[in-house]
Design an enzyme around this catalytic site. Structure first.
Site, PDB file in Angstrom:
ATOM      1  N   THR A  55       0.864  -1.167   0.000  1.00  0.00           N
ATOM      2  CA  THR A  55       0.000   0.000   0.000  1.00  0.00           C
ATOM      3  C   THR A  55       0.903   1.219   0.000  1.00  0.00           C
ATOM      4  O   THR A  55       1.834   1.313   0.782  1.00  0.00           O
ATOM      5  CB  THR A  55      -0.912  -0.017   1.230  1.00  0.00           C
ATOM      6  OG1 THR A  55      -1.690  -1.208   1.173  1.00  0.00           O
ATOM      7  CG2 THR A  55      -1.843   1.167   1.216  1.00  0.00           C
ATOM      8  N   PHE A  79       1.442   5.454  -0.091  1.00  0.00           N
ATOM      9  CA  PHE A  79       0.835   6.700   0.353  1.00  0.00           C
ATOM     10  C   PHE A  79       1.666   7.857  -0.156  1.00  0.00           C
ATOM     11  O   PHE A  79       2.876   7.731  -0.312  1.00  0.00           O
ATOM     12  CB  PHE A  79       0.779   6.748   1.879  1.00  0.00           C
ATOM     13  CG  PHE A  79       0.073   5.575   2.480  1.00  0.00           C
ATOM     14  CD1 PHE A  79      -1.277   5.654   2.793  1.00  0.00           C
ATOM     15  CD2 PHE A  79       0.742   4.379   2.696  1.00  0.00           C
ATOM     16  CE1 PHE A  79      -1.943   4.559   3.321  1.00  0.00           C
ATOM     17  CE2 PHE A  79       0.087   3.278   3.217  1.00  0.00           C
ATOM     18  CZ  PHE A  79      -1.259   3.368   3.531  1.00  0.00           C
TER      19      PHE A  79
END
Lengths: 369, 369
Positions: free
Chosen positions: A269, A271
């Site tokens: 993930t 960011f």
């Protein structure tokens, strides 16, 4: 009796050595903090008294962390060493002005984890309910940075972050990666043929959808609050499995039935750190741009040609419908290098004649770990 | 031009100094980690190969932290120095066996904050939905420690923690304090007379109930997810206030209308570390016992007399109905000192003839900060 005494003596000696090391570490951390204060003093000297400026420099921090990791010879992992140095830098920086960071909440999410991983626990991190709110807080100057997910969360979230850049002048100042592998876990009493229920967080279920369709098409998929919660539920269940990380298997003493079942093999993930700053080169950088093309055949190919010609490594291309017209697209492009590099400067000079619009979202240090 | 050059030179020199300090810190942290490994080796030498033991020693950790704080001369606060050392110790300890900790969840609560404050971020901390679950996890050996709130959360929670000790053999191995002050905050456009709504977390509303009854009896009290959320809501509202910490005032640029409005002046939320360990004396310790008295007049006075006689400082007495009979009570008593201290050993010898039942819940280091 004599071995016991020897053991006690050995331990005492080791503890004394640890105490001496601790004294040195404490002294050095204090010295580092004083240097950080001096840096702030020097910078402030040429500023009006009431100018509150921030002394956070993403490129410098990335350099420090990379060096710490390069020189690390154990026994602590690179990750642990980097984490400790993030915290030390975070504490030193907070002496002047704590960094204020808005993140996509609520508390306890991966995005909060990413914000704290990047800025350390001396930063002031604040949850906001939507990605739009995070952008707005940074734009208004109420916070210094924002942290928003950009890859591999629910599809909508990713697009929402990208779309926000179209109407904003914010820059990308950094990126954070949290690596996530999923496993199918069961308790000792469960056999493969019995699995009729699979627990996990809804995002994880989505990230393993194809694998589940292929291997457990009939099992009921039950979304729970977190993957840890899913793993915990298995205790004593003989017909259920959970999708969670390998840590959860260890924690809850579960068997790993299948490893790395995520549909995308590189399931991290990612960011973005958003802010108003143009970050200088750190040595290992990435650049993000958004371009819109004229609606004609070969537009994307034409657009990418200069990157190929200059040997620039494209790391990602995302296509999104433009907000301004039917059948028009914008491309979000990430590539290795900094806007100050010669090759990239040349590409950015070549591009305008090939595209309808070009916007630099920022050059920033590649995620350190 | 010449000052700019001087500034650049000064900064370069400071950065070089910081780099040199960082090298030393990294080297020392690695040396400390190797010492921790050596400690583990020495201890393991006299154990069977498959014995997984934990090398966490609460009393030793408290001593290290107290020393770091005593010797600290700034510029970092004692709190920041202690936090950094917690993290360094946490990382060193996790090289052998990461400490596993169950806490009262969900994630993002004060209890999680307390668990991470105490054990550092290299510990594995796991949320459990009830206090009973936390006790059960520790009893079963699935985790090493549990963290549960014991003071100043909702009344029910506190009692529930105490009651759990009655049916459990777990010990108290430590305590954590999070200090919490509440303020009434408003935005710039709000005047005192207009306040018709007050936002906060339900616990904070409860902790300021008397003050609110006295000062804003007519304002509607609205419970929201967190105090930060309450503060954020005020933006642009002209008839609302929020209860939150002073940090929230700074973060959201709000005015502090009234300070420290909590009904209890020393409003710290206190948490207990529960485990199976009897913790040796750290030098600054507390002891907790639970006693039940015969149902006769003067029982409590009679019970407390030996403490008075030996000059032992009682820090807390809680009265709870016993589970075993109508109109029988048990008393949870905290006092300064360790069960190995002479005075306390004598009190514990005197007590049995004065009470129906006595149970030592544990001696443990007083909360370091």
């Amino acid at each position: 009796m004599s071995t016991e005494l020897t053991e006690a003596q050995k331990l005492l000696e080791l503890r004394n050595r640890i105490d001496a090391i601790d004294d040195d570490i404490a002294r050095l951390i204090a010295a580092r903090a004083r240097c950080a204060q001096d840096v702030a003093e020097v910078k402030k000297a040429n500023l009006p008294d009431d100018a509150r400026i921030l002394f956070y420099r993403p490129e410098r921090e990335a350099q420090v962390l990379r060096k710490v990791m390069e020189q690390n010879q154990g026994p602590l992992s690179n990750e642990e060493m980097a984490r400790l140095f993030r915290e030390i830098m975070s504490a030193c920086l907070a002496l002047e002005n704590p960094v204020k960071v808005a993140y996509l909440g609520p508390e306890g999410t991966f995005t909060q984890q990413a914000a704290l991983k990047h800025f350390g626990h001396s930063a002031v991190v604040l949850p906001f309910p939507t990605i739009d709110d995070v952008f707005r807080e940074v734009e208004s100057g109420a916070v210094n940075y924002g942290v928003v997910p950009v890859e591999n969360s629910t599809e909508g979230v990713v697009n929402h972050t990208l779309d926000n850049f179209l109407g904003s002048n914010l820059k990308i100042c950094g990126e954070v990666e949290l690596r996530i592998h999923h496993n199918l876990l069961v308790s000792d009493v469960t056999s493969v043929n019995n699995i009729s229920r699979i627990y996990s967080h809804s995002q994880s279920l989505a990230q393993c959808r194809n694998w589940l369709d292929a291997h457990y098409p009939k099992a009921e998929r039950i979304a729970v609050n977190s993957n840890a919660e899913a793993a915990r539920r298995l205790k004593g269940e003989w017909n259920a499995a959970a999708i969670a990380g390998s840590l959860a298997a260890e924690r809850y003493e579960l068997k790993i039935l299948s490893e790395k079942i995520e549909d995308q093999p590189d399931n991290s993930t990612r960011f973005l750190i958003i802010g108003t700053q143009q970050v200088p080169a750190s040595g290992v950088d990435k650049t993000s741009i958004v371009v819109s093309t004229r609606n004609e055949p070969g537009a994307l190919h034409n657009l990418l040609e200069p990157f190929h010609r200059h040997g620039i490594d494209l790391t990602r291309v995302e296509t999104r419908p433009s907000r301004s017209g039917v059948w028009t697209y914008v491309f979000f492009i990430d590539f290795s290098g900094h806007v100050d590099d010669d090759a990239i400067r040349q590409v950015l000079q070549d591009l305008p004649e090939r595209v309808a619009d070009l916007k630099l979202l920022g050059s920033y240090p590649k995620a350190v770990l």
